[in-house]
Design an enzyme around this catalytic site. Structure first.
Site, mmCIF file in Angstrom:
data_model
loop_
_atom_site.group_PDB
_atom_site.id
_atom_site.type_symbol
_atom_site.label_atom_id
_atom_site.label_comp_id
_atom_site.label_asym_id
_atom_site.label_seq_id
_atom_site.Cartn_x
_atom_site.Cartn_y
_atom_site.Cartn_z
ATOM 1 N N GLY A 169 10.654 4.177 -1.455
ATOM 2 C CA GLY A 169 11.138 2.803 -1.549
ATOM 3 C C GLY A 169 11.352 2.093 -0.232
ATOM 4 O O GLY A 169 12.012 1.051 -0.194
ATOM 5 N N LYS A 197 -4.710 10.209 1.860
ATOM 6 C CA LYS A 197 -4.625 10.499 0.434
ATOM 7 C C LYS A 197 -4.924 11.984 0.233
ATOM 8 O O LYS A 197 -5.550 12.621 1.082
ATOM 9 C CB LYS A 197 -5.658 9.634 -0.297
ATOM 10 C CG LYS A 197 -5.457 9.599 -1.814
ATOM 11 C CD LYS A 197 -6.448 8.664 -2.468
ATOM 12 C CE LYS A 197 -6.165 8.509 -3.961
ATOM 13 N NZ LYS A 197 -5.628 9.647 -4.678
ATOM 14 N N GLY A 198 -4.476 12.521 -0.881
ATOM 15 C CA GLY A 198 -4.677 13.947 -1.144
ATOM 16 C C GLY A 198 -6.141 14.353 -1.123
ATOM 17 O O GLY A 198 -6.999 13.643 -1.634
ATOM 18 N N GLY A 226 -3.872 10.703 -10.759
ATOM 19 C CA GLY A 226 -4.437 12.039 -10.959
ATOM 20 C C GLY A 226 -5.102 12.590 -9.711
ATOM 21 O O GLY A 226 -5.994 13.431 -9.784
ATOM 22 N N LEU A 227 -4.658 12.093 -8.534
ATOM 23 C CA LEU A 227 -5.150 12.606 -7.249
ATOM 24 C C LEU A 227 -6.667 12.531 -7.128
ATOM 25 O O LEU A 227 -7.326 13.444 -6.616
ATOM 26 C CB LEU A 227 -4.661 14.053 -7.026
ATOM 27 C CG LEU A 227 -3.143 14.180 -6.870
ATOM 28 C CD1 LEU A 227 -2.684 15.601 -7.092
ATOM 29 C CD2 LEU A 227 -2.700 13.699 -5.502
ATOM 30 N N GLY A 274 8.739 3.059 -5.310
ATOM 31 C CA GLY A 274 9.180 1.704 -5.004
ATOM 32 C C GLY A 274 10.676 1.628 -4.760
ATOM 33 O O GLY A 274 11.385 2.646 -4.793
ATOM 34 N N CYS A 316 1.289 19.123 -7.589
ATOM 35 C CA CYS A 316 0.121 19.356 -8.443
ATOM 36 C C CYS A 316 0.479 20.400 -9.506
ATOM 37 O O CYS A 316 1.210 21.347 -9.242
ATOM 38 C CB CYS A 316 -1.039 19.898 -7.626
ATOM 39 S SG CYS A 316 -1.482 18.910 -6.199
ATOM 40 N N ASN A 349 0.853 19.006 -0.936
ATOM 41 C CA ASN A 349 1.395 18.340 -2.115
ATOM 42 C C ASN A 349 1.620 19.367 -3.220
ATOM 43 O O ASN A 349 0.695 19.734 -3.941
ATOM 44 C CB ASN A 349 0.429 17.247 -2.592
ATOM 45 C CG ASN A 349 0.923 16.539 -3.837
ATOM 46 O OD1 ASN A 349 2.027 16.800 -4.317
ATOM 47 N ND2 ASN A 349 0.111 15.655 -4.369
#
Length: 301
Positions: free
Chosen positions: A243, A45-46, A72-73, A216, A129, A126
């Site tokens: 997806g 994760k970020g 919201g990271l 997705g 942001c 990323n």
């Protein structure tokens, strides 16, 4: 057995299947379901230079063929990540890719520099942001800003740098070329597509943030198209996502030009998805008598 290993900017993955940032934590939550040793890489994760609380709730809404999120990271920050998550992931025979987020170029560079001394294999930046110094527009929506932040991050990075591209742009190839010009080693795409859902009974937005990122199965055709376009526009490797819920989905991205793939939203529905994709791709190669998965990368012209 067919050869499943792929090379990303000098980093060898045992197979092309990895996790999409933000859908797998840092691996601990899913390790009860999936043997992380069997994955090409775990993408975390970020991680930011300081803890981020994230957006107000509700932050997730289901949509036809996918979901919207406006998390919201939220993350505990780089200190906790280095103390807790990296030692956990080092227990497994898989590559570690750290997703990095920030609100200014300096924020990104601070995290990238800190990770230079950590035992991680690659960095995924990323750029979706919002850039607070530029009035909130994402770094990844302006080619000049994307090239500039890529170049700056590369000055501090000791690991290969992956730039994660936003699909919320007019021309994805322009953004990919900007990342390549800035020195990116790899690009990954796509990040989520901006969407909205309205709760008609409450007559308000389904997400507190009003808009969120759609992911997705519904986004897959868009993602495959963008990967194909980028594969024909740049020379650096591509990680495809958007997806993917099966080996067949993953193989579409490989044939469109991706060297590796990431499984995201499907993890929420079926925590075994990544392992099933690995097994399904291996079975496909055997059935088709393909000796090396690299033969399929970009085979559709």
């Amino acid at each position: 057995m067919s050869k499943m290993s792929v090379n990303l900017a000098g980093v060898t993955l045992k197979n092309p299947v990895m996790t999409a940032s933000g859908t797998f934590g840092s691996g601990a939550e899913y390790s009860e379901f999936v043997d992380l040793n069997n994955l090409g890489a775990v993408v975390t994760k970020g991680v930011a230079n300081v803890p981020w609380p994230g957006n107000p709730t509700p932050r997730v809404a289901e949509t036809t063929g996918g979901m919207l999120n406006a998390i919201g990271l939220q993350n505990p920050g780089i200190d906790v990540f280095c103390e807790r998550d990296i030692p956990f992931l080092k227990k497994f025979d898989t590559k570690i890719i750290v997703n990095v987020c920030g609100k200014t170029t300096e924020d990104y560079c601070e995290v990238v520099e800190r990770l230079g001394n950590e035992p991680v294999d690659m960095l995924e930046i990323n750029v979706s942001c919002p850039n607070v110094k530029e009035g909130g527009i994402a770094f990844g929506q302006n080619p000049k800003a994307l090239e500039a932040i890529t170049r700056e991050v590369k000055k501090y990075a000791r690991q290969p740098v992956i730039m994660k591209l936003s699909p919320n742009v007019t021309d994805i190839t322009e953004m990919a070329r900007a990342a390549e010009a800035g020195g990116a080693d790899v690009v990954s795409l796509i990040n989520t597509i901006t969407g909205m859902k309205i709760d008609i009974n409450r007559r308000t937005f389904a997400l507190a943030n009003k808009t969120g990122g759609m992911s997705g199965p519904a986004v897959k055709p868009v993602a495959v198209r963008m990967v194909y376009q980028v594969a024909n526009a740049v020379k650096i490797p591509i990680i495809g996502m958007g997806g993917i819920a099966s080996a067949e989905d993953a193989l579409e991205f490989i044939m469109a030009g991706a060297t590796a793939v990431s499984v995201g939203t499907a993890n929420f529905i079926n925590p075994y998805t990544t392992q099933e994709v690995v097994d399904g791709m291996a079975a496909f190669l055997e059935r088709q008598k393909v000796e090396d998965i690299n033969e399929l990368i970009g085979c559709v012209k």
